[in-house]
Motif scaffolding. Sequence first.
Motif, PDB file in Angstrom:
ATOM      1  N   LEU A  71      -5.299 -20.234 -10.329  1.00 23.28           N
ATOM      2  CA  LEU A  71      -5.464 -21.670 -10.113  1.00 23.28           C
ATOM      3  C   LEU A  71      -4.193 -22.429 -10.460  1.00 23.28           C
ATOM      4  N   ARG A  72      -3.532 -22.010 -11.543  1.00 27.10           N
ATOM      5  CA  ARG A  72      -2.292 -22.701 -11.941  1.00 27.10           C
ATOM      6  C   ARG A  72      -1.175 -22.440 -10.939  1.00 27.10           C
ATOM      7  N   ALA A  73      -1.069 -21.187 -10.477  1.00 30.54           N
ATOM      8  CA  ALA A  73       0.042 -20.825  -9.590  1.00 30.54           C
ATOM      9  C   ALA A  73      -0.249 -21.111  -8.125  1.00 30.54           C
ATOM     10  N   GLY A  74      -1.521 -21.255  -7.766  1.00 32.35           N
ATOM     11  CA  GLY A  74      -1.869 -21.463  -6.364  1.00 32.35           C
ATOM     12  C   GLY A  74      -1.760 -20.192  -5.550  1.00 32.35           C
ATOM     13  N   ARG A  75      -1.745 -19.028  -6.220  1.00 29.42           N
ATOM     14  CA  ARG A  75      -1.634 -17.743  -5.533  1.00 29.42           C
ATOM     15  C   ARG A  75      -2.569 -16.738  -6.175  1.00 29.42           C
ATOM     16  N   ALA A  76      -3.064 -15.809  -5.367  1.00 29.39           N
ATOM     17  CA  ALA A  76      -3.911 -14.742  -5.888  1.00 29.39           C
ATOM     18  C   ALA A  76      -3.094 -13.545  -6.351  1.00 29.39           C
ATOM     19  N   ARG A  77      -1.809 -13.505  -5.959  1.00 24.22           N
ATOM     20  CA  ARG A  77      -0.907 -12.400  -6.290  1.00 24.22           C
ATOM     21  C   ARG A  77      -1.405 -11.081  -5.717  1.00 24.22           C
ATOM     22  N   LEU A  78      -1.947 -11.163  -4.503  1.00 22.51           N
ATOM     23  CA  LEU A  78      -2.395  -9.994  -3.769  1.00 22.51           C
ATOM     24  C   LEU A  78      -1.625  -9.897  -2.455  1.00 22.51           C
ATOM     25  N   ILE A  79      -1.131  -8.714  -2.150  1.00 20.93           N
ATOM     26  CA  ILE A  79      -0.371  -8.469  -0.925  1.00 20.93           C
ATOM     27  C   ILE A  79      -1.102  -7.412  -0.105  1.00 20.93           C
ATOM     28  N   GLY A  80      -1.454  -7.744   1.103  1.00 15.77           N
ATOM     29  CA  GLY A  80      -2.063  -6.761   1.987  1.00 15.77           C
ATOM     30  C   GLY A  80      -1.026  -5.780   2.508  1.00 15.77           C
ATOM     31  N   TYR A  81      -1.466  -4.586   2.837  1.00 17.07           N
ATOM     32  CA  TYR A  81      -0.542  -3.543   3.316  1.00 17.07           C
ATOM     33  C   TYR A  81      -1.241  -2.724   4.386  1.00 17.07           C
ATOM     34  N   VAL A  82      -0.640  -2.642   5.559  1.00 15.83           N
ATOM     35  CA  VAL A  82      -1.239  -1.901   6.662  1.00 15.83           C
ATOM     36  C   VAL A  82      -0.139  -1.181   7.434  1.00 15.83           C
ATOM     37  N   VAL A  83      -0.425   0.019   7.913  1.00 17.99           N
ATOM     38  CA  VAL A  83       0.521   0.779   8.734  1.00 17.99           C
ATOM     39  C   VAL A  83       0.054   0.690  10.174  1.00 17.99           C
ATOM     40  N   GLY A  84       0.824  -0.016  10.997  1.00 17.65           N
ATOM     41  CA  GLY A  84       0.410  -0.259  12.369  1.00 17.65           C
ATOM     42  C   GLY A  84       0.428   0.972  13.251  1.00 17.65           C
ATOM     43  N   GLU A  85       1.330   1.902  12.968  1.00 18.25           N
ATOM     44  CA  GLU A  85       1.512   3.064  13.851  1.00 18.25           C
ATOM     45  C   GLU A  85       0.277   3.956  13.916  1.00 18.25           C
ATOM     46  N   LEU A 199      15.370  16.355  22.087  1.00 17.72           N
ATOM     47  CA  LEU A 199      14.738  15.377  21.211  1.00 17.72           C
ATOM     48  C   LEU A 199      13.224  15.528  21.255  1.00 17.72           C
ATOM     49  N   VAL A 200      12.596  15.603  20.093  1.00 17.13           N
ATOM     50  CA  VAL A 200      11.132  15.600  19.976  1.00 17.13           C
ATOM     51  C   VAL A 200      10.748  14.347  19.201  1.00 17.13           C
ATOM     52  N   LEU A 201       9.936  13.486  19.817  1.00 20.06           N
ATOM     53  CA  LEU A 201       9.571  12.231  19.146  1.00 20.06           C
ATOM     54  C   LEU A 201       8.158  11.826  19.522  1.00 20.06           C
ATOM     55  N   PRO A 202       7.529  10.984  18.680  1.00 19.46           N
ATOM     56  CA  PRO A 202       6.147  10.576  18.963  1.00 19.46           C
ATOM     57  C   PRO A 202       6.036   9.757  20.241  1.00 19.46           C
ATOM     58  N   ASP A 203       4.908   9.875  20.883  1.00 20.74           N
ATOM     59  CA  ASP A 203       4.576   9.030  22.025  1.00 20.74           C
ATOM     60  C   ASP A 203       4.064   7.710  21.451  1.00 20.74           C
ATOM     61  N   SER A 204       4.999   6.861  21.056  1.00 22.42           N
ATOM     62  CA  SER A 204       4.673   5.675  20.274  1.00 22.42           C
ATOM     63  C   SER A 204       5.516   4.500  20.731  1.00 22.42           C
ATOM     64  N   THR A 205       4.989   3.296  20.537  1.00 21.11           N
ATOM     65  CA  THR A 205       5.724   2.088  20.930  1.00 21.11           C
ATOM     66  C   THR A 205       6.259   1.322  19.724  1.00 21.11           C
ATOM     67  N   THR A 206       6.364   1.973  18.563  1.00 22.01           N
ATOM     68  CA  THR A 206       6.957   1.286  17.425  1.00 22.01           C
ATOM     69  C   THR A 206       8.434   1.025  17.701  1.00 22.01           C
ATOM     70  N   GLY A 207       8.985   0.028  17.018  1.00 19.36           N
ATOM     71  CA  GLY A 207      10.389  -0.294  17.209  1.00 19.36           C
ATOM     72  C   GLY A 207      11.309   0.851  16.865  1.00 19.36           C
ATOM     73  N   PHE A 208      10.975   1.596  15.811  1.00 15.02           N
ATOM     74  CA  PHE A 208      11.831   2.711  15.410  1.00 15.02           C
ATOM     75  C   PHE A 208      11.901   3.776  16.490  1.00 15.02           C
ATOM     76  N   HIS A 209      10.758   4.169  17.023  1.00 17.20           N
ATOM     77  CA  HIS A 209      10.759   5.250  18.007  1.00 17.20           C
ATOM     78  C   HIS A 209      11.355   4.806  19.339  1.00 17.20           C
ATOM     79  N   ALA A 210      11.138   3.557  19.715  1.00 20.13           N
ATOM     80  CA  ALA A 210      11.785   3.051  20.925  1.00 20.13           C
ATOM     81  C   ALA A 210      13.298   3.024  20.745  1.00 20.13           C
ATOM     82  N   GLY A 211      13.765   2.623  19.563  1.00 19.59           N
ATOM     83  CA  GLY A 211      15.197   2.608  19.298  1.00 19.59           C
ATOM     84  C   GLY A 211      15.800   3.991  19.262  1.00 19.59           C
ATOM     85  N   ALA A 212      15.058   4.952  18.691  1.00 15.94           N
ATOM     86  CA  ALA A 212      15.549   6.337  18.642  1.00 15.94           C
ATOM     87  C   ALA A 212      15.729   6.894  20.044  1.00 15.94           C
ATOM     88  N   LEU A 213      14.769   6.650  20.928  1.00 18.09           N
ATOM     89  CA  LEU A 213      14.874   7.146  22.293  1.00 18.09           C
ATOM     90  C   LEU A 213      16.020   6.475  23.037  1.00 18.09           C
TER      91      LEU A 213
END
Length: 373
Positions: A71-85, A199-213
């Motif tokens: 209440l004093r800080a106006g924050r719950a101090r909780l961070i959500g975390y999700v892996v989109g891939e 090259l062997v890479l995932p069939d994925s549309t993440t930015g990392f894998h698109a950049g690697a290809l």
Amino acid sequence: MTEAARPGGHASPPFPPRVRLVDVAREAGLSKTTVSAALNGTGRLSPAVRERVRETARRMGYRPNATARQLRAGRARLIGYVVGEFAGAPWTFLESPYFAQLTSATAAAALRRGYALVLLPSGSLQQEWGDLPLDAVIVADPVADDRIVEDLLAARIPVFSDRSVEGRPGAHWVDVDAERAVREVLDHLAAQGARRPALVLPDSTTGFHAGALAGYRDWCAEHGAPERTEPVGEIGNGPVVRAVEAVLAGGGDPAGGAPDPVGGGTRPSGAAAGRPDALLVVAEASPPLVLDAARRHGYDVPGDLLVVCVSEDETAAHTVPPVTTLSLRPREIAEAGIELLVAALEQGREEPSGVLVPTCLEVRASSLRPDGG
């Protein structure tokens, strides 16, 4: 079940009341104001007084009132975390050495700054997080047009992700330069005499894998090297090993009719140029299993096949031969991301921000020609 109705007919002892700040002050023989300052690291107090208060609080089991602090800080101090891939297989990301390290390092870095991580399933829908008092959400490796990113930004919840969110209001990013990293690996392999890297890479549309290809294709075009790529449609060691075996056995359509692993379309021709003399495995797999697959197909590593894996698996350094790895440095990514997150939340930085974390190529015997290249 009530206390009186517990098995054996004995009531459980009442749960002890919560220890209050005033209780600590009374036990330590100090004022409530002094105790508060000692526990919060404020005020002009001697180290001896601070330690006395902290030891008393530890002994009594005191912990701050989280609700009052929120209440004093106006924050719950909780961070959500999700892996989109891993949207198609929730929670399996913890089986990945990279994501296991990234997740644990993120949780540790957040906790040191007073925040707790809330793990959300991949592919989360708004009803799964809408009622949680999240200060921000980290979306690691989102796929293209990830719905959760759009939903979070629409709900005015700060998002921390990869470079795909660059420039968007309320979004911040930490990433690696995938194209540059792949080109560094291919330059290293070429310096060892490789002319036909696969090259062997995932069939994925993440930015990392698109950049690697993209980095692989650009490098092959610049060096006149035939392209040979093999997509991996599922996560796990089994699918990756099968893809490695397919590319080493000359799998795929040399006329270019095989599917493109990222973005649709077809792969360019090049398989007819001979067996690969180097292999870059971007899809995460056990390095010992990659070596076993090469040997089953008659390759000597590194005599006639150089091998590099994008991996955080510590077994890579203990195989025969030890396997060269490209590390994405998940712990450094976590530290940089939490630093940006805390700055945005606590210092009022509303403008989008981001940082690139350099990768690290750990060169070992699997990518070094015995004769020096």
